[in-house]
Design a protein around this motif. Structure first.
Motif, PDB file in Angstrom:
ATOM      1  N   UNK A   1      25.885  42.710 -29.098  1.00  0.00           N
ATOM      2  CA  UNK A   1      25.577  43.585 -27.962  1.00  0.00           C
ATOM      3  C   UNK A   1      26.515  43.252 -26.803  1.00  0.00           C
ATOM      4  N   UNK A   2      26.695  41.967 -26.532  1.00  0.00           N
ATOM      5  CA  UNK A   2      27.590  41.545 -25.460  1.00  0.00           C
ATOM      6  C   UNK A   2      29.047  41.866 -25.758  1.00  0.00           C
ATOM      7  N   UNK A   3      29.441  41.679 -27.011  1.00  0.00           N
ATOM      8  CA  UNK A   3      30.827  41.965 -27.384  1.00  0.00           C
ATOM      9  C   UNK A   3      31.133  43.455 -27.270  1.00  0.00           C
ATOM     10  N   UNK A   4      30.218  44.271 -27.713  1.00  0.00           N
ATOM     11  CA  UNK A   4      30.413  45.720 -27.578  1.00  0.00           C
ATOM     12  C   UNK A   4      30.378  46.127 -26.111  1.00  0.00           C
ATOM     13  N   UNK A   5      29.565  45.452 -25.323  1.00  0.00           N
ATOM     14  CA  UNK A   5      29.506  45.798 -23.902  1.00  0.00           C
ATOM     15  C   UNK A   5      30.882  45.656 -23.243  1.00  0.00           C
ATOM     16  N   UNK A   6      31.567  44.577 -23.532  1.00  0.00           N
ATOM     17  CA  UNK A   6      32.896  44.379 -22.949  1.00  0.00           C
ATOM     18  C   UNK A   6      33.821  45.548 -23.266  1.00  0.00           C
ATOM     19  N   UNK A   7      33.698  46.082 -24.458  1.00  0.00           N
ATOM     20  CA  UNK A   7      34.610  47.134 -24.904  1.00  0.00           C
ATOM     21  C   UNK A   7      34.141  48.522 -24.472  1.00  0.00           C
ATOM     22  N   UNK A   8      32.839  48.726 -24.399  1.00  0.00           N
ATOM     23  CA  UNK A   8      32.311  50.032 -23.981  1.00  0.00           C
ATOM     24  C   UNK A   8      32.487  50.274 -22.486  1.00  0.00           C
ATOM     25  N   UNK A   9      32.679  49.193 -21.726  1.00  0.00           N
ATOM     26  CA  UNK A   9      32.846  49.309 -20.279  1.00  0.00           C
ATOM     27  C   UNK A   9      34.178  48.690 -19.829  1.00  0.00           C
ATOM     28  N   UNK A  10      35.164  48.797 -20.687  1.00  0.00           N
ATOM     29  CA  UNK A  10      36.460  48.167 -20.419  1.00  0.00           C
ATOM     30  C   UNK A  10      37.298  48.933 -19.404  1.00  0.00           C
ATOM     31  N   UNK A  11      36.993  50.225 -19.210  1.00  0.00           N
ATOM     32  CA  UNK A  11      37.833  51.054 -18.361  1.00  0.00           C
ATOM     33  C   UNK A  11      38.981  51.698 -19.112  1.00  0.00           C
TER      34      UNK A  11
ATOM     35  N   UNK B   1      29.968  58.434 -26.594  1.00  0.00           N
ATOM     36  CA  UNK B   1      30.259  57.600 -25.425  1.00  0.00           C
ATOM     37  C   UNK B   1      29.021  57.427 -24.551  1.00  0.00           C
ATOM     38  N   UNK B   2      28.293  58.521 -24.295  1.00  0.00           N
ATOM     39  CA  UNK B   2      27.073  58.415 -23.489  1.00  0.00           C
ATOM     40  C   UNK B   2      26.004  57.609 -24.227  1.00  0.00           C
ATOM     41  N   UNK B   3      25.821  57.906 -25.501  1.00  0.00           N
ATOM     42  CA  UNK B   3      24.798  57.242 -26.302  1.00  0.00           C
ATOM     43  C   UNK B   3      25.043  55.737 -26.354  1.00  0.00           C
ATOM     44  N   UNK B   4      26.265  55.342 -26.707  1.00  0.00           N
ATOM     45  CA  UNK B   4      26.563  53.924 -26.874  1.00  0.00           C
ATOM     46  C   UNK B   4      26.519  53.174 -25.546  1.00  0.00           C
ATOM     47  N   UNK B   5      27.107  53.753 -24.501  1.00  0.00           N
ATOM     48  CA  UNK B   5      27.119  53.071 -23.207  1.00  0.00           C
ATOM     49  C   UNK B   5      25.702  52.894 -22.665  1.00  0.00           C
ATOM     50  N   UNK B   6      24.883  53.927 -22.767  1.00  0.00           N
ATOM     51  CA  UNK B   6      23.533  53.827 -22.226  1.00  0.00           C
ATOM     52  C   UNK B   6      22.668  52.878 -23.047  1.00  0.00           C
ATOM     53  N   UNK B   7      22.737  52.981 -24.382  1.00  0.00           N
ATOM     54  CA  UNK B   7      21.970  52.037 -25.194  1.00  0.00           C
ATOM     55  C   UNK B   7      22.386  50.604 -24.880  1.00  0.00           C
ATOM     56  N   UNK B   8      23.689  50.358 -24.873  1.00  0.00           N
ATOM     57  CA  UNK B   8      24.157  49.008 -24.638  1.00  0.00           C
ATOM     58  C   UNK B   8      23.756  48.505 -23.251  1.00  0.00           C
ATOM     59  N   UNK B   9      23.842  49.375 -22.271  1.00  0.00           N
ATOM     60  CA  UNK B   9      23.431  49.033 -20.907  1.00  0.00           C
ATOM     61  C   UNK B   9      21.964  48.596 -20.871  1.00  0.00           C
ATOM     62  N   UNK B  10      21.105  49.368 -21.498  1.00  0.00           N
ATOM     63  CA  UNK B  10      19.677  49.031 -21.504  1.00  0.00           C
ATOM     64  C   UNK B  10      19.418  47.771 -22.321  1.00  0.00           C
ATOM     65  N   UNK B  11      20.040  47.665 -23.485  1.00  0.00           N
ATOM     66  CA  UNK B  11      19.776  46.521 -24.354  1.00  0.00           C
ATOM     67  C   UNK B  11      20.361  45.233 -23.782  1.00  0.00           C
ATOM     68  N   UNK B  12      21.433  45.343 -23.013  1.00  0.00           N
ATOM     69  CA  UNK B  12      22.013  44.167 -22.356  1.00  0.00           C
ATOM     70  C   UNK B  12      21.123  43.644 -21.237  1.00  0.00           C
ATOM     71  N   UNK B  13      20.223  44.495 -20.770  1.00  0.00           N
ATOM     72  CA  UNK B  13      19.324  44.118 -19.673  1.00  0.00           C
ATOM     73  C   UNK B  13      17.861  44.102 -20.113  1.00  0.00           C
ATOM     74  N   UNK B  14      17.630  43.829 -21.393  1.00  0.00           N
ATOM     75  CA  UNK B  14      16.255  43.696 -21.919  1.00  0.00           C
ATOM     76  C   UNK B  14      15.410  44.920 -21.606  1.00  0.00           C
ATOM     77  N   UNK B  15      16.069  46.089 -21.640  1.00  0.00           N
ATOM     78  CA  UNK B  15      15.411  47.373 -21.362  1.00  0.00           C
ATOM     79  C   UNK B  15      14.764  47.410 -19.965  1.00  0.00           C
ATOM     80  N   UNK B  16      15.211  46.512 -19.110  1.00  0.00           N
ATOM     81  CA  UNK B  16      14.743  46.444 -17.721  1.00  0.00           C
ATOM     82  C   UNK B  16      13.248  46.152 -17.618  1.00  0.00           C
ATOM     83  N   UNK B  17      12.749  45.383 -18.577  1.00  0.00           N
ATOM     84  CA  UNK B  17      11.387  44.879 -18.480  1.00  0.00           C
ATOM     85  C   UNK B  17      11.416  43.489 -17.856  1.00  0.00           C
ATOM     86  N   UNK B  18      10.330  43.113 -17.224  1.00  0.00           N
ATOM     87  CA  UNK B  18      10.263  41.824 -16.542  1.00  0.00           C
ATOM     88  C   UNK B  18      10.197  40.653 -17.516  1.00  0.00           C
ATOM     89  N   UNK B  19       9.665  40.906 -18.712  1.00  0.00           N
ATOM     90  CA  UNK B  19       9.503  39.828 -19.688  1.00  0.00           C
ATOM     91  C   UNK B  19       9.485  40.413 -21.089  1.00  0.00           C
TER      92      UNK B  19
END
Length: 327
Positions: free
Chosen positions: A185-195, A231-249
């Motif tokens: 997830x982290x490795x794909x994040x670097x590439x999905x948001x590389x610019x 592009x939208x699907x992968x970036x958004x999924x990765x964004x949410x999954x990189x942040x634990x779906x924005x849940x507190x725990x």
């Protein structure tokens, strides 16, 4: 349910195609504008459809699960995807923002209570919404349950599902250098948001193709996902999954079921869902006294699985003569 569904296509169970009677672009703040549509009966029983992903967007097929003479069918594209703008944006795009948006849509449309119908990430969001705003929820209809937990993400992006489909997994995992494969997830994040648009597109397709290949029981191969969607699907999924779906725990949706304050629901789960394994739906059902679980044999994850489609249409047909809105 019709026991011959294995021999029928999903379309055989759906209502005929319909067009919306209303479309609008709704400004919800932080620079986001959502595509929202209504179809069916303007005076009918309201149902809102929460699509998957995050980032999957709505589709015309989603209107067809509901009797158009009975239901007021509300579809919308969540922040950053489909026809909502800005496209593929992760700015001001969290679970809490999406919960706010659902309420903004309900108030804008003048709806008091509605059925909330969601699958996969849409089921996650439906539960989060019901825990934040139980009063407007007449019933939850959930499909292919995903609870946003670390265990679920480890299963799909850590090699669990890949053990069943090693050839497909190898294409997804081996695009990343060996040293980085401990956190795909982290490795794909670097590439999905590389610019770098070309790199983002390549890895967005790999990300999207991995999930799409495992969505149904019968289809186990890669196909080229359209660039804009991927592009939208992968970036958004990765964004949410990189942040634990924005849940507190971790496990928040399960531990906070008490917040739903008597909300009831029906869970439909494919027995052979490789993306969201059935144990999650079973665990949710066991912890949620107001739920019923319908396990569909020989069915995977996708909304378009014939058995899944048949169950969902039957459930919604069954509500036509209920008193949900007055409870």
């Amino acid at each position: 349910m019709d026991k011959s569904h294995e021999q029928k296509s999903a379309a055989a169970y759906l209502y005929p195609p319909i067009e919306p009677y209303e479309r609008r672009m709704l400004e919800v703040g932080q620079g986001h504008t959502l595509y929202v549509e209504e179809s069916g009966n303007p005076a009918g029983q309201p149902v809102v459809v929460l699509h998957g992903g995050p980032g999957g967007g709505s589709s015309p097929m989603m209107r067809r699960f509901f009797d158009p003479e009975h239901y007021r069918i509300v579809l919308f594209d969540q922040r950053g995807c489909g026809r909502s703008r800005p496209h593929a944006s992760v700015e001001a795009n969290t679970t809490q923002h999406l919960i706010h948006d659902i309420e903004a849509i309900r108030r804008t449309l003048g709806i008091g209570r509605w059925i909330v119908f969601g699958g996969s990430w849409g089921a996650t969001l439906a539960l989060a919404y019901a825990q934040a705003h139980p009063a407007p929820v007449a019933w939850l209809v959930l499909r292919g349950v995903f609870m946003g937990t670390k265990a679920e993400l480890d299963w799909f992006y850590g090699g669990g599902a890949g053990r069943f489909y090693p050839e497909l997994w190898s294409r997804f995992a081996e695009a990343i250098p060996v040293a980085e494969r401990g956190d795909l997830i982290g490795a794909y994040r670097q590439r999905l948001f590389s610019g770098n648009f070309s790199q983002e597109t390549r890895f967005a397709r790999l990300w999207s193709d991995w999930e799409n290949a495992l969505a149904t029981v019968e289809t186990r191969f890669y196909h080229e996902t359209p660039v804009d969607y991927a592009r939208a699907f992968a970036r958004l999924e990765n964004h949410y999954f990189s942040h634990d779906c924005f849940f507190d725990r971790d496990g928040q949706l399960l531990s906070d079921l008490w917040r739903m304050n008597g909300v009831r629901g029906t869970i439909v789960q494919g027995q052979f869902d490789m993306i969201c394994p059935p144990v999650t739906a079973w665990t949710l059902h066991r912890a949620w006294p107001g739920s019923s679980l319908r396990m569909v044999p020989m069915a995977g994850h996708a909304l378009s699985e014939p058995g899944i489609t048949a169950e969902l249409v039957a459930i919604m047909d069954g509500f036509r003569h209920s008193q949900l809105m007055t409870r």
